[in-house]
Design an enzyme around this catalytic site. Structure first.
Site, mmCIF file in Angstrom:
data_model
loop_
_atom_site.group_PDB
_atom_site.id
_atom_site.type_symbol
_atom_site.label_atom_id
_atom_site.label_comp_id
_atom_site.label_asym_id
_atom_site.label_seq_id
_atom_site.Cartn_x
_atom_site.Cartn_y
_atom_site.Cartn_z
ATOM 1 N N HIS A 392 46.405 85.970 45.056
ATOM 2 C CA HIS A 392 46.940 85.018 44.088
ATOM 3 C C HIS A 392 48.023 84.139 44.704
ATOM 4 O O HIS A 392 47.954 82.908 44.652
ATOM 5 C CB HIS A 392 47.498 85.800 42.887
ATOM 6 C CG HIS A 392 48.055 84.947 41.792
ATOM 7 N ND1 HIS A 392 47.359 84.678 40.635
ATOM 8 C CD2 HIS A 392 49.243 84.299 41.662
ATOM 9 C CE1 HIS A 392 48.086 83.900 39.851
ATOM 10 N NE2 HIS A 392 49.240 83.662 40.438
ATOM 11 N N GLU A 393 49.029 84.774 45.306
ATOM 12 C CA GLU A 393 50.134 84.002 45.877
ATOM 13 C C GLU A 393 49.691 83.200 47.094
ATOM 14 O O GLU A 393 50.222 82.124 47.362
ATOM 15 C CB GLU A 393 51.304 84.927 46.218
ATOM 16 C CG GLU A 393 51.891 85.674 45.029
ATOM 17 C CD GLU A 393 52.323 84.771 43.884
ATOM 18 O OE1 GLU A 393 52.613 83.576 44.126
ATOM 19 O OE2 GLU A 393 52.344 85.250 42.734
#
Length: 600
Positions: A392-393
Site C-alpha cells: 500500500h505505502e
C-alpha cells in the site's frame, strides 16, 4: 514469571531498516540555510506586489519565485516532520517542526496578496499574457484553477488574515498527535504466550487478531477505555477541528465544510453521497459476511473484538519484513520493468523506516519530497496485514516518484482524491498474486478472508467514518454542541446500523472515533472507499488487458496534479461520478463471501 517485552529502541535497529533523512539535508546547517533562503525569496516576491498585472514577465517571475519557495518549504517541513516522527518525545524535533510550520505561515501571510491580485486582473489580460509568453503557458492549468475558485478568494487583506490564522488552525491536529503518539500510555496486557507486554498502537493491531478470544477481549477492553479517561479533552479537540473547518468554509463563501473540502479536488458532493447510499444499500451483504464469521468461529454472540481474527484457525503466518519485500516486488511485476526498478531502489536505498520504536509515530504513511525521493514510515509486525501495508505505502511512493519525475514542481502533487488509488491497486495485485500461488484450500480460504477484511475495513468501515464526519459537521453547523455524549452516541448508532443486525455491539466501541487521526484531516476518509473501488477496476484492467492498461495506468501516475482527478481517472479507465465502481467492488465482496463460505 511471564517475560515482559518492550519495543526495541531506535539505536538497536539495524540502519538498513531506518530511513536516511540526510538525503534531504546533510545537517542542520543546510536546513537553516534553506530557511534563510525562503525568507529572502519571499522578500523578492513581495516586491512584485501591485505589479503582477504590469507584464507577462512579472507574472511569470512571481510564479517561479512562488514555486521555489514552496519547494524549499516542502523540504524543510518534510525533514522536520520525519525527524519528529522518529520519536515524538524528543523536544528538539518538536521545536524544529514548529519552526518549519511558523516559517511556512509567515511566508504564506506575506504572499497572501498573490491570488487576489491575479484574480483582480481582467481575464482577457491573463489570456493575453498566456498567448504572448511561451514560458508562462506552463501555468495555464494553475491560472485556470485560480479563476475557478474566484468566488472563494477574498481580498488581499482578508487573505493575509486567514494565512496568519493558519498556525492556530493547526492546533487541534497537533494536540491530538501529541496526545495519541507521545503522551498516551496504555495498560499492560498478556499476549498469547502469557508474556506481559505494554500495549501500543502497533501491538493492539496485532493482538486484536489473536486466535485466543480472551486475549483479544482483554486487549479491546484495555485499549479503548484509555480514551474514555480523556474523553472531555478529546471531544473538545475534535470539536475545535470541526469549528476550524466551519470557519474556513464560511470565510470562503462555501455552503458547508464538506463542499469546501471536496471543491479542492473539484469533486461534486454527489460522489460522497452516492458512496454512502451505495454502501447502505449493500449492508445486507456485509451482514452475510458477519454471519459467516460468526458461524466459522463457532460463537453464540459475535462481538466487536471478534471482527479481526483470521477465520482459518490452523494458518498462522509470520512474515519477516525481507520476505514481505520480495513477495510485494514479485506481485507487482505486471506493472512492468521500470516500476520494478524504482521499487527495488526504494527498498535498497533506505527510503523506508520499518520497525516500531518508543515514541515513533503510529500507523504507516508515505511522504514525497520533490527533488529528493519519497519516504515510507512503517511499524512492521510480521503479519499478513503488514505485507499489504508495505504494498500500500509503496503504491503511494511510486505515485509520488513518477509524478515528481514527469511533472514540474507546480504539478507534482496529486490530489488527495486519487491518493489512495495507486496504493490500493498495489494491494489488489498483491492479493491476486498470493491467490495464484496458493496451492491448498486452507491458504486460499485465509487469503479470501484477508481480502474480505480489507474490503470491510476500507469500503464499509471508512464509509461509516465518512458518514460520521458528515453528521458531526452538519450537527455543529446547525448549532449543536459536539459533546462527548453526542459524539459517542452518534458513533455507536452508526456501528449499530453497520454491525448490529449480526453483532453484539460492545459499549466501548462508542469511543473509537476518539482514536482516529484522519478525522483531523476532515473529509479525507471517504477517499479510501472511492480509492479502493477505482483501484479494483484498474487492477482488473491491468490483469486482463495487459500492456494497454499498464500504459494508461502509468500515464495516470505521471499526471500528478496536472488535471482534475475525476478526469485523470476517466483517462485511466474509471468513471467515479457513477456509483458503478462502488457497486462492482461490493459485488466482488459478495462473491468472495460466498466462495469463502463454501471453503469453510
Amino acid at each position: 514469571m511471564a517475560k515482559e517485552t518492550t519495543p526495541a529502541t531506535r539505536a538497536e535497529i539495524d540502519p538498513q531498516y531506518k530511513w536516511n533523512l540526510e538525503d534531504i539535508y546533510e545537517n542542520q546547517a543546510a536546513w537553516d540555510k534553506d530557511a534563510e533562503d525562503i525568507k529572502a525569496l519571499t522578500g523578492e516576491l513581495v516586491q512584485l506586489a501591485g505589479h503582477l498585472g504590469d507584464s507577462a514577465e512579472n507574472l511569470l517571475k512571481a510564479l517561479r519565485l512562488s514555486d521555489d519557495i514552496n519547494e524549499r518549504a516542502s523540504r524543510l517541513l518534510n525533514y522536520a516532520h520525519r525527524k519528529r516522527d522518529e520519536d515524538n518525545t524528543i523536544s528538539e524535533y518538536q521545536a524544529l517542526a514548529d519552526r518549519g510550520l511558523a516559517l511556512l505561515i509567515e511566508t504564506e501571510s506575506a504572499r497572501s496578496f498573490f491570488v487576489p491580485e491575479v484574480l483582480a486582473m481582467p481575464e482577457d489580460r491573463i489570456k493575453g499574457f498566456l498567448a504572448e509568453n511561451e514560458d508562462l503557458r506552463l501555468y495555464t492549468f494553475l491560472l485556470n484553477e485560480m479563476l475557478r475558485h474566484k468566488a472563494h478568494i477574498l481580498s488581499a487583506a482578508e487573505e493575509r488574515l486567514l494565512a496568519m490564522a493558519g498556525e492556530m488552525a493547526e492546533a487541534p491536529d497537533q494536540i491530538f498527535t501529541m496526545f495519541n503518539d507521545a503522551d498516551t500510555r496504555f495498560p499492560k496486557v498478556k499476549d498469547e504466550d502469557g508474556n506481559e507486554v505494554e500495549l501500543t498502537h502497533g501491538r493492539y493491531g496485532s493482538l486484536i487478531e489473536s486466535r485466543n478470544r480472551d486475549v483479544r477481549k482483554n486487549v479491546f477492553e484495555a485499549f479503548l477505555p484509555t480514551y474514555r479517561k480523556h474523553i472531555n479533552t478529546l471531544s473538545a479537540t475534535f470539536s475545535a477541528n470541526v469549528k476550524k473547518d466551519m470557519f474556513y468554509a464560511r470565510a470562503r463563501n462555501y455552503g458547508s465544510a464538506r463542499e469546501a473540502a471536496l471543491d479542492d479536488d473539484n469533486v461534486p458532493l454527489s460522489v460522497y453521497d452516492n458512496l454512502i447510499d451505495a454502501v447502505h444499500e449493500a449492508l445486507p451483504k456485509l451482514h452475510d459476511y458477519l454471519r459467516l464469521r460468526k458461524r466459522v468461529l463457532g460463537l453464540d454472540e459475535l462481538h466487536m473484538y471478534d471482527l479481526y481474527t483470521p477465520l482459518v484457525p490452523d494458518l498462522h503466518l509470520q512474515i519477516p519484513y525481507d520476505e514481505a519485500v520480495k513477495t510485494v516486488k514479485t506481485a507487482l511485476r505486471p506493472l512492468g520493468e521500470k516500476y520494478g526498478e524504482v521499487a527495488t531502489k526504494a527498498f535498497n536505498s533506505r527510503w523506508v523506516d520499518v520497525y516500531e520504536t518508543p515514541g515513533k509515530a503510529s500507523g504507516a504513511y508515505s511522504a514525497g519530497v520533490y527533488g529528493v525521493h519519497p519516504y515510507i514510515l512503517l511499524n512492521y509486525q510480521d503479519r499478513m496485514s503488514d505485507v499489504f501495508t508495505v504494498a500500500h505505502e509503496l503504491g503511494h511512493t511510486m505515485h509520488s516518484y513518477f509524478s515528481s519525475e514527469a511533472q514540474p514542481f507546480v504539478y507534482a502533487n496529486y490530489t488527495i482524491f486519487v491518493a489512495e488509488v495507486a496504493s490500493t491497486c498495489n494491494e489488489a495485485l498483491l492479493l491476486h498474486h498470493l491467490l495464484q500461488q496458493s496451492t491448498d484450500k486452507q491458504t486460499r480460504a485465509y487469503l479470501l478472508n484477508f481480502q474480505l477484511e480489507r474490503l470491510r475495513a476500507t469500503l464499509f468501515r471508512q464509509t461509516m467514518f465518512a458518514e460520521f464526519e458528515k453528521l458531526a459537521h452538519q450537527y455543529a453547523t446547525e448549532g449543536g454542541a459536539l459533546t462527548p455524549e453526542w459524539l459517542c452516541a452518534t458513533y455507536y448508532e452508526l456501528n449499530q446500523q453497520f454491525f448490529g443486525p449480526v453483532c453484539d455491539v460492545d459499549k466501548d466501541i462508542e469511543l473509537e472515533w476518539a482514536r482516529i487521526p484522519h478525522f483531523y484531516n476532515s473529509f479525507y476518509v471517504y477517499k479510501y472507499a472511492t480509492g479502493i473501488s477505482a483501484a479494483t477496476a484498474l487492477s482488473q484492467q491491468i490483469l486482463t488487458e495487459g500492456q494497454p492498461a499498464v500504459d494508461r495506468y502509468l500515464k495516470f501516475l505521471q499526471s500528478g496534479g496536472s488535471d482534475y482527478p475525476i478526469e485523470q481517472l476517466k483517462l485511466a479507465g474509471v468513471d467515479m461520478t457513477s456509483p458503478d465502481p462502488v457497486r462492482t467492488t461490493i459485488d466482488l465482496f459478495a462473491k468472495q463471501t460466498e466462495e469463502l463460505g463454501q471453503l469453510l
